[in-house]
Design an enzyme around this catalytic site. Structure first.
Site, PDB file in Angstrom:
ATOM      1  N   PHE A  46       0.862  -1.180   0.000  1.00  0.00           N
ATOM      2  CA  PHE A  46       0.000   0.000   0.000  1.00  0.00           C
ATOM      3  C   PHE A  46       0.895   1.224   0.000  1.00  0.00           C
ATOM      4  O   PHE A  46       1.758   1.371   0.881  1.00  0.00           O
ATOM      5  CB  PHE A  46      -0.852  -0.050   1.272  1.00  0.00           C
ATOM      6  CG  PHE A  46      -1.736   1.150   1.503  1.00  0.00           C
ATOM      7  CD1 PHE A  46      -2.976   1.248   0.887  1.00  0.00           C
ATOM      8  CD2 PHE A  46      -1.343   2.159   2.374  1.00  0.00           C
ATOM      9  CE1 PHE A  46      -3.804   2.329   1.131  1.00  0.00           C
ATOM     10  CE2 PHE A  46      -2.165   3.250   2.622  1.00  0.00           C
ATOM     11  CZ  PHE A  46      -3.403   3.338   1.998  1.00  0.00           C
ATOM     12  N   ALA A  47       0.714   2.122  -0.961  1.00  0.00           N
ATOM     13  CA  ALA A  47       1.655   3.228  -1.102  1.00  0.00           C
ATOM     14  C   ALA A  47       0.957   4.580  -1.047  1.00  0.00           C
ATOM     15  O   ALA A  47       0.340   5.031  -2.016  1.00  0.00           O
ATOM     16  CB  ALA A  47       2.421   3.086  -2.412  1.00  0.00           C
TER      17      ALA A  47
ATOM     18  N   THR B 225       2.481   7.184   1.626  1.00  0.00           N
ATOM     19  CA  THR B 225       3.470   8.122   2.161  1.00  0.00           C
ATOM     20  C   THR B 225       4.503   8.584   1.125  1.00  0.00           C
ATOM     21  O   THR B 225       4.964   7.803   0.292  1.00  0.00           O
ATOM     22  CB  THR B 225       4.203   7.463   3.345  1.00  0.00           C
ATOM     23  OG1 THR B 225       3.214   7.019   4.275  1.00  0.00           O
ATOM     24  CG2 THR B 225       5.156   8.424   4.035  1.00  0.00           C
TER      25      THR B 225
ATOM     26  N   ASN C 266       7.317  14.346   1.559  1.00  0.00           N
ATOM     27  CA  ASN C 266       6.672  15.520   2.139  1.00  0.00           C
ATOM     28  C   ASN C 266       5.210  15.292   2.502  1.00  0.00           C
ATOM     29  O   ASN C 266       4.463  16.232   2.737  1.00  0.00           O
ATOM     30  CB  ASN C 266       6.778  16.701   1.171  1.00  0.00           C
ATOM     31  CG  ASN C 266       8.225  17.103   0.970  1.00  0.00           C
ATOM     32  OD1 ASN C 266       8.980  17.217   1.946  1.00  0.00           O
ATOM     33  ND2 ASN C 266       8.639  17.252  -0.271  1.00  0.00           N
ATOM     34  N   ALA C 267       4.825  14.040   2.515  1.00  0.00           N
ATOM     35  CA  ALA C 267       3.444  13.722   2.867  1.00  0.00           C
ATOM     36  C   ALA C 267       3.430  12.521   3.797  1.00  0.00           C
ATOM     37  O   ALA C 267       3.441  11.378   3.365  1.00  0.00           O
ATOM     38  CB  ALA C 267       2.620  13.436   1.615  1.00  0.00           C
TER      39      ALA C 267
ATOM     40  N   SER D   3       1.946  12.392   7.902  1.00  0.00           N
ATOM     41  CA  SER D   3       0.628  12.532   8.529  1.00  0.00           C
ATOM     42  C   SER D   3      -0.312  13.338   7.644  1.00  0.00           C
ATOM     43  O   SER D   3      -1.510  13.088   7.590  1.00  0.00           O
ATOM     44  CB  SER D   3       0.771  13.242   9.876  1.00  0.00           C
ATOM     45  OG  SER D   3       1.609  12.495  10.712  1.00  0.00           O
TER      46      SER D   3
ATOM     47  N   GLU E 288       0.612   3.468   9.739  1.00  0.00           N
ATOM     48  CA  GLU E 288      -0.852   3.511   9.545  1.00  0.00           C
ATOM     49  C   GLU E 288      -1.486   4.645  10.345  1.00  0.00           C
ATOM     50  O   GLU E 288      -2.576   4.522  10.890  1.00  0.00           O
ATOM     51  CB  GLU E 288      -1.498   2.151   9.837  1.00  0.00           C
ATOM     52  CG  GLU E 288      -1.078   1.152   8.766  1.00  0.00           C
ATOM     53  CD  GLU E 288      -1.939  -0.078   8.626  1.00  0.00           C
ATOM     54  OE1 GLU E 288      -3.126  -0.022   8.967  1.00  0.00           O
ATOM     55  OE2 GLU E 288      -1.409  -1.076   8.148  1.00  0.00           O
TER      56      GLU E 288
HETATM   57  C1  FAD Z   1       8.754   0.990   8.963  1.00  0.00           C
HETATM   58  C2  FAD Z   1       7.738   1.815   8.291  1.00  0.00           C
HETATM   59  C3  FAD Z   1       6.857   1.258   7.398  1.00  0.00           C
HETATM   60  C4  FAD Z   1       5.903   2.026   6.749  1.00  0.00           C
HETATM   61  N1  FAD Z   1       5.078   1.431   5.817  1.00  0.00           N
HETATM   62  C5  FAD Z   1       4.263   2.221   5.066  1.00  0.00           C
HETATM   63  C6  FAD Z   1       3.497   1.671   3.998  1.00  0.00           C
HETATM   64  O1  FAD Z   1       3.512   0.463   3.753  1.00  0.00           O
HETATM   65  N2  FAD Z   1       2.739   2.494   3.246  1.00  0.00           N
HETATM   66  C7  FAD Z   1       2.689   3.842   3.482  1.00  0.00           C
HETATM   67  O2  FAD Z   1       2.016   4.534   2.754  1.00  0.00           O
HETATM   68  N3  FAD Z   1       3.390   4.393   4.501  1.00  0.00           N
HETATM   69  C8  FAD Z   1       4.175   3.610   5.287  1.00  0.00           C
HETATM   70  N4  FAD Z   1       4.915   4.180   6.304  1.00  0.00           N
HETATM   71  C9  FAD Z   1       4.799   5.601   6.584  1.00  0.00           C
HETATM   72  C10 FAD Z   1       4.041   5.920   7.866  1.00  0.00           C
HETATM   73  O3  FAD Z   1       2.685   5.661   7.714  1.00  0.00           O
HETATM   74  C11 FAD Z   1       4.355   7.360   8.248  1.00  0.00           C
HETATM   75  O4  FAD Z   1       5.664   7.349   8.751  1.00  0.00           O
HETATM   76  C12 FAD Z   1       3.395   7.946   9.246  1.00  0.00           C
HETATM   77  O5  FAD Z   1       2.143   8.111   8.688  1.00  0.00           O
HETATM   78  C13 FAD Z   1       3.885   9.252   9.850  1.00  0.00           C
HETATM   79  O6  FAD Z   1       4.372  10.137   8.894  1.00  0.00           O
HETATM   80  P1  FAD Z   1       5.799  10.815   9.122  1.00  0.00           P
HETATM   81  O7  FAD Z   1       6.729   9.731   9.523  1.00  0.00           O
HETATM   82  O8  FAD Z   1       6.112  11.554   7.912  1.00  0.00           O
HETATM   83  O9  FAD Z   1       5.601  11.757  10.347  1.00  0.00           O
HETATM   84  P2  FAD Z   1       5.147  13.283  10.375  1.00  0.00           P
HETATM   85  O10 FAD Z   1       3.825  13.411   9.735  1.00  0.00           O
HETATM   86  O11 FAD Z   1       6.251  14.133   9.870  1.00  0.00           O
HETATM   87  O12 FAD Z   1       4.956  13.517  11.918  1.00  0.00           O
HETATM   88  C14 FAD Z   1       6.006  13.899  12.809  1.00  0.00           C
HETATM   89  C15 FAD Z   1       5.414  14.044  14.207  1.00  0.00           C
HETATM   90  O13 FAD Z   1       4.441  15.067  14.201  1.00  0.00           O
HETATM   91  C16 FAD Z   1       3.198  14.624  14.658  1.00  0.00           C
HETATM   92  N5  FAD Z   1       2.131  15.293  13.946  1.00  0.00           N
HETATM   93  C17 FAD Z   1       2.059  15.548  12.617  1.00  0.00           C
HETATM   94  N6  FAD Z   1       0.928  16.169  12.311  1.00  0.00           N
HETATM   95  C18 FAD Z   1       0.250  16.335  13.472  1.00  0.00           C
HETATM   96  C19 FAD Z   1      -0.994  16.913  13.825  1.00  0.00           C
HETATM   97  N7  FAD Z   1      -1.798  17.457  12.908  1.00  0.00           N
HETATM   98  N8  FAD Z   1      -1.367  16.900  15.124  1.00  0.00           N
HETATM   99  C20 FAD Z   1      -0.569  16.316  16.068  1.00  0.00           C
HETATM  100  N9  FAD Z   1       0.612  15.778  15.789  1.00  0.00           N
HETATM  101  C21 FAD Z   1       1.020  15.766  14.496  1.00  0.00           C
HETATM  102  C22 FAD Z   1       3.237  13.133  14.378  1.00  0.00           C
HETATM  103  O14 FAD Z   1       2.347  12.401  15.216  1.00  0.00           O
HETATM  104  C23 FAD Z   1       4.679  12.802  14.668  1.00  0.00           C
HETATM  105  O15 FAD Z   1       4.868  12.606  16.037  1.00  0.00           O
HETATM  106  C24 FAD Z   1       5.836   3.407   7.004  1.00  0.00           C
HETATM  107  C25 FAD Z   1       6.712   3.961   7.923  1.00  0.00           C
HETATM  108  C26 FAD Z   1       7.663   3.213   8.547  1.00  0.00           C
HETATM  109  C27 FAD Z   1       8.600   3.878   9.503  1.00  0.00           C
END
Ligand code: FAD
Ligand code: FAD
Lengths: 259, 382
Positions: B122-123, B125, B128-129, B131, B363
């Site tokens: 599932f893709a 992230t 720059n995108a 959360s 997730e």
């Molecule tokens: C091992 C691993 C596997 C993954 N597998 C997949 C996958 O298969 N498919 C996929 O699509 N993605 C995947 N991801 C991505 C994952 O879903 C994202 O890392 C996650 O959604 C968080 O995004 P970010 O790491 O960019 O954090 P950011 O969005 O940059 O967040 C940084 C911090 O800010 C906080 N924050 C951000 N916005 C807010 C808000 N509005 N209010 C309060 N707090 C906030 C967050 O909680 C976090 O603590 C994976 C990630 C990892 C590490």
């Protein structure tokens, strides 16, 4: 390919104990399992079926509880199970066992291939496979470690030897006994488990297999197990230590004592 | 605690437990160390039919629901979060097709998923995108009978191992979130490649890589659902999948508890097994309470979701937050119970602690889950 696999219910090797009073296997509270070699026989049968199509029938002689292992075999890919069970079979040695299983197989179909484990981990004689083949009038190969090909009613296979292996051809119908190296048995599948739950296990009695009662069970068994015992470890050990010269001196002294 | 499973549910649980005990647990430390993908184990899971649990019967699956997949995932999670993630991420990749895909797409992909012949990813992230999913920059442009994809997805679980990829891309930037659309990309499509394997803190048996699309051309009919409905599918997918992540936390918490109690009964200090010290007993008691409470919540949420309520986001988010925060706390406590030995790789609890962290991140981070719950409450009480 119509395949029959002979499977035996045995006590789990992890739990095997002899009752010191009676010198028989203590079966009380011991987990029963499919004889481990027979799992490999079953797996090979299922693989052959998947490759060349056909049916896999598992057959076991044993008490009514042995039905469990037949169901387990179905959950791992067998199509049907036959339990040969009758009080008259009790106390069978390998001669009576092969007679009984052979009669049951003849009653149940005409196999192209019969698979057995190399040996049972409780009785340990490794006689049932060859004995059964004689009774079914089939060629047999023991200790098969690999089936390479099947063509024109002939199996190409490898038989484990002490100093290597033989490559053999065997014309079907035939019987093979297999060793653990032949494959890695699969776990049950969900579809298999559901099928195993519902499936009717055919039970055959002495009468059903039209057996000659003098060849069954204790009556039909010329073998008498006089005594079964755990060997006692009485050998005394001592370590010879010190410099090489000292050790040589000590050893020479001990050897001289013995002469 | 007895959750009164049906015969079928018990079979799923037993089978998954057997896989965990016989295939996963004996290999987890090695796969963590070598960071190797657990292909053989997943093949065994496929042979056991467990990839088909949630696939409808008409496509060769069992037609069971969220609760049944949760039962299987709990056992895999008890074995290894990394291996369980590889399994769960495949389901995550398939849900968009199940939820919004055309009958043709379903016919094409679901039977192979049910047998485990093909796995998915599932893709969403991107760099720059995270959360803020609305920040995605990958684009898809229709060119004759083909969509042409350009952009890079980041941290995609099962990248390079899966054959089927559910990918979201912007088809109309002007429309903002309503301009995003989901597609199926296959591993063999031209212009599709992967970045190097990421080096991770935990879940090291799972593969995490970039998906790189450079003029990647796919047939027109690979669109999942309507054009512009991509984010609706994403939200529905995540609602459905979060209990799966939550239950990985329960399985992991249970494993950490099992290790802790077993160890505390054996380890003797001051002439007594450490379990006789009240400080340890209370820690174990708290661990047990939390694991069981999380299990009850996740099971309840999964059953709620299986009843197909109109809005499941709040419940789905609640169980994800509770169970994964629990897993983090319980695994940290497990290391504390085993202390020095727990810190060593020779014992499994340090890996459990490393593995737990991801559950609070992927997730949707637990902060984002709380946002979802908060927004739902705000709406409910208006
Ligand atoms: C091992 C691993 C596997 C993954 N597998 C997949 C996958 O298969 N498919 C996929 O699509 N993605 C995947 N991801 C991505 C994952 O879903 C994202 O890392 C996650 O959604 C968080 O995004 P970010 O790491 O960019 O954090 P950011 O969005 O940059 O967040 C940084 C911090 O800010 C906080 N924050 C951000 N916005 C807010 C808000 N509005 N209010 C309060 N707090 C906030 C967050 O909680 C976090 O603590 C994976 C990630 C990892 C590490
Ligand atoms: C401790 C002990 C000692 C014994 N000693 C002797 C002895 O010295 N001589 C003797 O004749 N009997 C002996 N028996 C009885 C013997 O175990 C069984 O009666 C015998 O028929 C099976 O032989 P086995 O277990 O050695 O099987 P093996 O010949 O080692 O088994 C080979 C294969 O034959 C098949 N097979 C064996 N039994 C069955 C079955 N019941 N149903 C289906 N398939 C089967 C399986 O595929 C198995 O892998 C002994 C039993 C015990 C428990």
């Amino acid at each position: 390919m119509n395949i029959f696999v002979c499977i035996k219910q045995v006590p789990d090797a992890k739990d095997v104990r002899l009752d010191p009073e009676t010198n028989t296997l203590a079966r009380e509270g011991v987990q029963s399992i499919i004889n481990p070699y027979d799992r490999h026989a079953l797996e090979e049968a299922v693989r052959l079926k998947e490759k060349y199509s056909g049916t896999v029938t598992v057959i076991s002689m044993g008490p009514p509880q042995a039905e469990v292992i037949l169901r387990e075999a179905v959950s791992c890919g067998a199509d049907q199970g036959i339990l040969i069970s009758d009080r008259a079979f009790a106390g069978a040695d390998t001669l009576a066992t092969t007679y009984t299983i052979a009669m049951a197989i003849k009653k149940s179909g005409t196999p192209d291939l019969v698979l057995c484990g190399k040996q049972a981990i409780d009785g340990d004689t490794a006689q049932v496979g060859p004995g059964l083949a004689e009774r079914l009038n089939m060629p047999y190969v023991t200790c098969v470690r690999k089936i390479n090909d099947f063509d024109n009613d002939t199996l190409l296979l490898e038989r484990m030897m002490d100093d290597g292996y033989d490559e053999l051809e065997v014309q079907l119908p035939a019987l093979l006994t297999v060793i653990k190296e032949i494959n890695t048995p699969r776990l049950p599948s969900l579809k298999g488990k559901m099928k195993a739950k519902k499936i009717e296990i055919t039970t055959l009695s002495a009468e059903d297999i039209c057996a000659d009662s003098t060849q069954l069970g204790l009556t039909g068994s010329p073998t008498w197990v006089v005594n079964v015992f755990s060997p006692e470890f009485t050998g005394e050990r001592s370590m010879i230590t010190g410099s090489v010269d000292e050790q040589v001196a000590q050893l020479t002294e001990k050897l001289t004592e013995l002469i | 605690m007895d959750y009164f499973l049906t015969e079928e549910q018990q079979m799923i649980k037993d089978l998954a437990a057997q896989i965990a005990d016989e295939l996963i647990i004996p290999h987890r430390a090695e796969l963590d160390e070598t960071e190797e993908y657990p292909t053989e184990i997943l093949d065994a899971v496929a042979q056991a039919d467990l990839f088909g649990i949630y696939i409808p019967e008409e496509y060769g699956g069992f037609g069971a629901g969220c609760f049944e997949i949760v039962l299987a995932l709990e056992q895999f999670g008890r074995g290894c979060t990394g291996i369980a993630t590889a399994f769960a991420a495949s389901a995550l990749g398939v849900y968009p097709i199940l939820i919004s895909g055309s009958p043709e797409l379903k016919n094409k992909y679901l039977p192979d998923v049910a047998t485990g012949k093909k796995r998915a990813a599932f893709a969403l992230t991107e760099a720059n995108a995270g959360s803020d999913a609305s920040g995605i920059q990958t684009t898809a442009v229709l060119d004759g009978d083909e969509w042409v994809l350009n952009g890079t997805k980041q941290w995609i679980t099962n990248a390079g191992e899966a054959q089927i990829y559910s990918v979201i891309a912007m088809t109309n930037k002007k429309k903002g979130p309503r301009g995003a659309t989901m597609f199926v990309v296959e591993d063999t499509d031209p212009g599709f490649s992967y970045g190097p394997k990421e080096k991770k803190l935990g879940i090291r048996a799972s593969s995490t890589r970039e998906l790189i699309f450079k003029d990647c051309r796919i047939p027109k009919d690979r669109i999942i659902g309507r054009q512009g409905a991509g984010f609706i599918t994403v939200m529905k997918t995540l609602d459905q999948s979060r209990p799966g992540i939550a239950i990985l936390g329960v399985g992991l918490g249970q494993a950490a508890l099992d290790e802790s109690v077993t160890y505390a009964k054996q380890r003797v200090q001051f002439g007594k097994p450490i379990i006789s010290f009240q400080a340890i007993q209370h820690m174990l008691a708290d661990m047990a309470i939390q694991v069981e409470a999380a299990r009850a919540l996740v099971y309840g949420a999964a059953k709620h979701i299986d009843a197909h309520p109109k809005d499941m986001s709040k419940v789905s988010s609640m169980c994800k937050v509770f169970a994964t925060d629990m897993a983090m706390k319980v695994t940290v406590d497990a290391v504390q119970v085993l202390a020095g030995y727990g810190y060593m790789r020779e014992y499994p609890v340090e890996k459990m602690m490393r593995d737990a962290k991801i559950l609070q991140i992927y997730e949707g981070t637990n902060q984002i889950q709380r946002n979802v719950i908060g927004q739902a409450l705000n709406k409910e009480y208006s």
